[in-house]
Design a protein around this motif. Structure first.
Motif, PDB file in Angstrom:
ATOM      1  N   GLY A 196      65.443  85.455  36.415  1.00 21.45           N
ATOM      2  CA  GLY A 196      66.363  86.049  37.372  1.00 21.45           C
ATOM      3  C   GLY A 196      67.651  86.445  36.671  1.00 21.45           C
ATOM      4  N   GLY A 197      68.377  87.385  37.269  1.00 17.38           N
ATOM      5  CA  GLY A 197      69.584  87.847  36.611  1.00 17.38           C
ATOM      6  C   GLY A 197      70.752  88.055  37.547  1.00 17.38           C
ATOM      7  N   HIS A 198      71.943  87.929  36.984  1.00 17.62           N
ATOM      8  CA  HIS A 198      73.193  88.203  37.696  1.00 17.62           C
ATOM      9  C   HIS A 198      73.955  89.233  36.872  1.00 17.62           C
ATOM     10  CE1 HIS A 198      76.714  87.628  40.192  1.00 17.62           C
ATOM     11  NE2 HIS A 198      77.422  87.612  39.080  1.00 17.62           N
ATOM     12  N   ILE A 199      74.337  90.327  37.521  1.00 13.97           N
ATOM     13  CA  ILE A 199      75.083  91.400  36.880  1.00 13.97           C
ATOM     14  C   ILE A 199      76.488  91.397  37.453  1.00 13.97           C
ATOM     15  CG2 ILE A 199      75.235  93.888  36.498  1.00 13.97           C
ATOM     16  CD1 ILE A 199      72.153  93.940  37.116  1.00 13.97           C
ATOM     17  N   GLU A 200      77.462  91.360  36.579  1.00 16.62           N
ATOM     18  CA  GLU A 200      78.866  91.384  36.994  1.00 16.62           C
ATOM     19  C   GLU A 200      79.471  92.694  36.522  1.00 16.62           C
ATOM     20  OE1 GLU A 200      81.875  89.850  39.128  1.00 16.62           O
ATOM     21  OE2 GLU A 200      80.026  88.741  38.770  1.00 16.62           O
ATOM     22  N   LEU A 201      79.987  93.467  37.481  1.00 21.07           N
ATOM     23  CA  LEU A 201      80.694  94.711  37.198  1.00 21.07           C
ATOM     24  C   LEU A 201      82.167  94.494  37.499  1.00 21.07           C
ATOM     25  CD1 LEU A 201      78.087  96.845  39.105  1.00 21.07           C
ATOM     26  CD2 LEU A 201      78.396  96.906  36.634  1.00 21.07           C
ATOM     27  N   SER A 202      83.011  95.430  37.141  1.00 21.38           N
ATOM     28  CA  SER A 202      84.445  95.262  37.387  1.00 21.38           C
ATOM     29  C   SER A 202      84.756  95.077  38.867  1.00 21.38           C
ATOM     30  CB  SER A 202      85.214  96.459  36.835  1.00 21.38           C
ATOM     31  OG  SER A 202      85.117  96.477  35.436  1.00 21.38           O
ATOM     32  N   CYS A 203      84.104  95.827  39.739  1.00 20.82           N
ATOM     33  CA  CYS A 203      84.389  95.755  41.175  1.00 20.82           C
ATOM     34  C   CYS A 203      83.125  95.586  42.006  1.00 20.82           C
ATOM     35  CB  CYS A 203      85.142  97.000  41.622  1.00 20.82           C
ATOM     36  SG  CYS A 203      86.797  97.111  40.939  1.00 20.82           S
ATOM     37  N   ALA A 204      82.126  94.951  41.455  1.00 22.54           N
ATOM     38  CA  ALA A 204      80.868  94.764  42.181  1.00 22.54           C
ATOM     39  C   ALA A 204      80.008  93.756  41.425  1.00 22.54           C
ATOM     40  CB  ALA A 204      80.129  96.089  42.321  1.00 22.54           C
ATOM     41  N   SER A 205      78.895  93.391  42.045  1.00 31.71           N
ATOM     42  CA  SER A 205      77.922  92.530  41.384  1.00 31.71           C
ATOM     43  C   SER A 205      76.530  92.885  41.892  1.00 31.71           C
ATOM     44  CB  SER A 205      78.228  91.053  41.632  1.00 31.71           C
ATOM     45  OG  SER A 205      78.097  90.755  43.004  1.00 31.71           O
ATOM     46  N   ALA A 206      75.529  92.451  41.158  1.00 31.55           N
ATOM     47  CA  ALA A 206      74.143  92.672  41.553  1.00 31.55           C
ATOM     48  C   ALA A 206      73.329  91.472  41.100  1.00 31.55           C
ATOM     49  CB  ALA A 206      73.606  93.958  40.943  1.00 31.55           C
ATOM     50  N   GLU A 207      72.214  91.240  41.766  1.00 30.86           N
ATOM     51  CA  GLU A 207      71.334  90.120  41.425  1.00 30.86           C
ATOM     52  C   GLU A 207      69.895  90.560  41.565  1.00 30.86           C
ATOM     53  OE1 GLU A 207      72.182  86.305  42.566  1.00 30.86           O
ATOM     54  OE2 GLU A 207      74.338  86.571  42.402  1.00 30.86           O
ATOM     55  N   PHE A 208      69.017  89.891  40.801  1.00 30.82           N
ATOM     56  CA  PHE A 208      67.578  90.101  40.928  1.00 30.82           C
ATOM     57  C   PHE A 208      66.869  88.809  40.571  1.00 30.82           C
ATOM     58  CE2 PHE A 208      68.802  91.520  36.677  1.00 30.82           C
ATOM     59  CZ  PHE A 208      67.909  90.853  35.854  1.00 30.82           C
ATOM     60  N   THR A 209      65.656  88.678  41.097  1.00 30.35           N
ATOM     61  CA  THR A 209      64.837  87.511  40.768  1.00 30.35           C
ATOM     62  C   THR A 209      63.868  87.911  39.662  1.00 30.35           C
ATOM     63  OG1 THR A 209      63.239  88.040  42.480  1.00 30.35           O
ATOM     64  CG2 THR A 209      65.009  86.535  43.088  1.00 30.35           C
ATOM     65  N   GLY A 210      63.325  86.939  39.008  1.00 34.24           N
ATOM     66  CA  GLY A 210      62.459  87.246  37.876  1.00 34.24           C
ATOM     67  C   GLY A 210      61.217  86.407  37.893  1.00 34.24           C
ATOM     68  N   PRO A 211      60.458  86.493  36.892  1.00 39.11           N
ATOM     69  CA  PRO A 211      60.707  87.253  35.669  1.00 39.11           C
ATOM     70  C   PRO A 211      60.487  88.750  35.864  1.00 39.11           C
ATOM     71  CG  PRO A 211      58.586  86.142  35.534  1.00 39.11           C
ATOM     72  CD  PRO A 211      59.230  85.708  36.824  1.00 39.11           C
ATOM     73  N   VAL A 212      61.174  89.534  35.046  1.00 39.60           N
ATOM     74  CA  VAL A 212      61.078  90.994  35.097  1.00 39.60           C
ATOM     75  C   VAL A 212      60.133  91.431  33.976  1.00 39.60           C
ATOM     76  CG1 VAL A 212      62.352  93.146  34.841  1.00 39.60           C
ATOM     77  CG2 VAL A 212      63.379  91.230  36.060  1.00 39.60           C
TER      78      VAL A 212
ATOM     79  N   THR B 195      62.812  96.557  39.031  1.00 36.80           N
ATOM     80  CA  THR B 195      62.729  95.391  39.898  1.00 36.80           C
ATOM     81  C   THR B 195      63.654  95.574  41.094  1.00 36.80           C
ATOM     82  OG1 THR B 195      62.745  92.967  39.907  1.00 36.80           O
ATOM     83  CG2 THR B 195      64.537  94.036  38.734  1.00 36.80           C
ATOM     84  N   ALA B 196      63.353  94.857  42.151  1.00 40.03           N
ATOM     85  CA  ALA B 196      64.190  94.895  43.358  1.00 40.03           C
ATOM     86  C   ALA B 196      65.305  93.862  43.224  1.00 40.03           C
ATOM     87  CB  ALA B 196      63.342  94.602  44.588  1.00 40.03           C
ATOM     88  N   GLY B 197      66.432  94.190  43.800  1.00 42.70           N
ATOM     89  CA  GLY B 197      67.559  93.272  43.765  1.00 42.70           C
ATOM     90  C   GLY B 197      68.519  93.570  44.897  1.00 42.70           C
ATOM     91  N   SER B 198      69.736  93.092  44.756  1.00 43.02           N
ATOM     92  CA  SER B 198      70.775  93.365  45.745  1.00 43.02           C
ATOM     93  C   SER B 198      72.060  93.738  45.022  1.00 43.02           C
ATOM     94  CB  SER B 198      70.996  92.150  46.646  1.00 43.02           C
ATOM     95  OG  SER B 198      71.452  91.055  45.880  1.00 43.02           O
ATOM     96  N   TYR B 199      72.871  94.540  45.694  1.00 44.10           N
ATOM     97  CA  TYR B 199      74.134  95.036  45.150  1.00 44.10           C
ATOM     98  C   TYR B 199      75.231  94.726  46.157  1.00 44.10           C
ATOM     99  CZ  TYR B 199      77.664  98.459  43.681  1.00 44.10           C
ATOM    100  OH  TYR B 199      78.821  99.069  43.281  1.00 44.10           O
ATOM    101  N   THR B 200      76.345  94.194  45.670  1.00 41.43           N
ATOM    102  CA  THR B 200      77.476  93.856  46.531  1.00 41.43           C
ATOM    103  C   THR B 200      78.733  94.496  45.962  1.00 41.43           C
ATOM    104  OG1 THR B 200      76.444  91.732  47.038  1.00 41.43           O
ATOM    105  CG2 THR B 200      78.765  91.973  47.612  1.00 41.43           C
TER     106      THR B 200
END
Length: 138
Positions: free
Chosen positions: A50-66, A76-81
């Motif tokens: 699974g992964g966590h992506i950190e952007l300057s003004c947002a974040s995203a996550e996905f489950t794994g393995p990819v 892969t499917a994930g979510s964006y905030t």
């Protein structure tokens, strides 16, 4: 051997082939765990894939393995905030996202984050083991 004796034998042979995994099935290549950094982005892939992506003004996550295809591509499917830059009573909602890209043999990760059925919100290049260069939302 009679026809009656051959039919069960053939059926047993055919069914035993269906119960085994295809060649190479256990050798799938996945996005390796670790930290990846780039300009205005950081990605942390956990041991479970699974992964966590950190952007300057947002974040995203996905489950794994990819899983990676033979060329290193993945989807892969994930979510964006979206981030707000200020504390809020209710955080912004997470939106369904597609996270895709390609991992090169030298550890360069080309990453796209897109809301479902939309063009990428962000396309970036990251390097495995590199420190991210993040500026926070104001």
């Amino acid at each position: 051997m009679t026809t009656r004796a051959v039919v069960p034998l053939v059926a047993a042979i055919v069914m035993s082939g269906c119960a085994t995994a295809p060649p190479g099935a256990g050798n799938e290549v996945t996005l390796p765990p670790g930290q990846y950094g780039g300009d205005q982005i950081a990605l942390d892939v956990a041991a479970d894939g699974g992964g966590h992506i950190e952007l300057s003004c947002a974040s995203a996550e996905f489950t794994g393995p990819v899983k990676l295809d033979p060329g290193g591509h993945f989807l892969t499917a994930g979510s964006y905030t979206r981030g707000t830059g200020v504390a809020t009573i209710q955080p912004p909602p997470s939106l369904p996202a597609n996270i895709s890209g390609r991992l090169d043999s030298d550890g360069t990760l080309w990453l796209d984050i897109a809301l479902r059925d939309s063009y990428p919100l962000r396309s970036v290049r990251l390097k495995r083991g590199a420190a991210p260069n993040l500026m926070r939302c104001l």
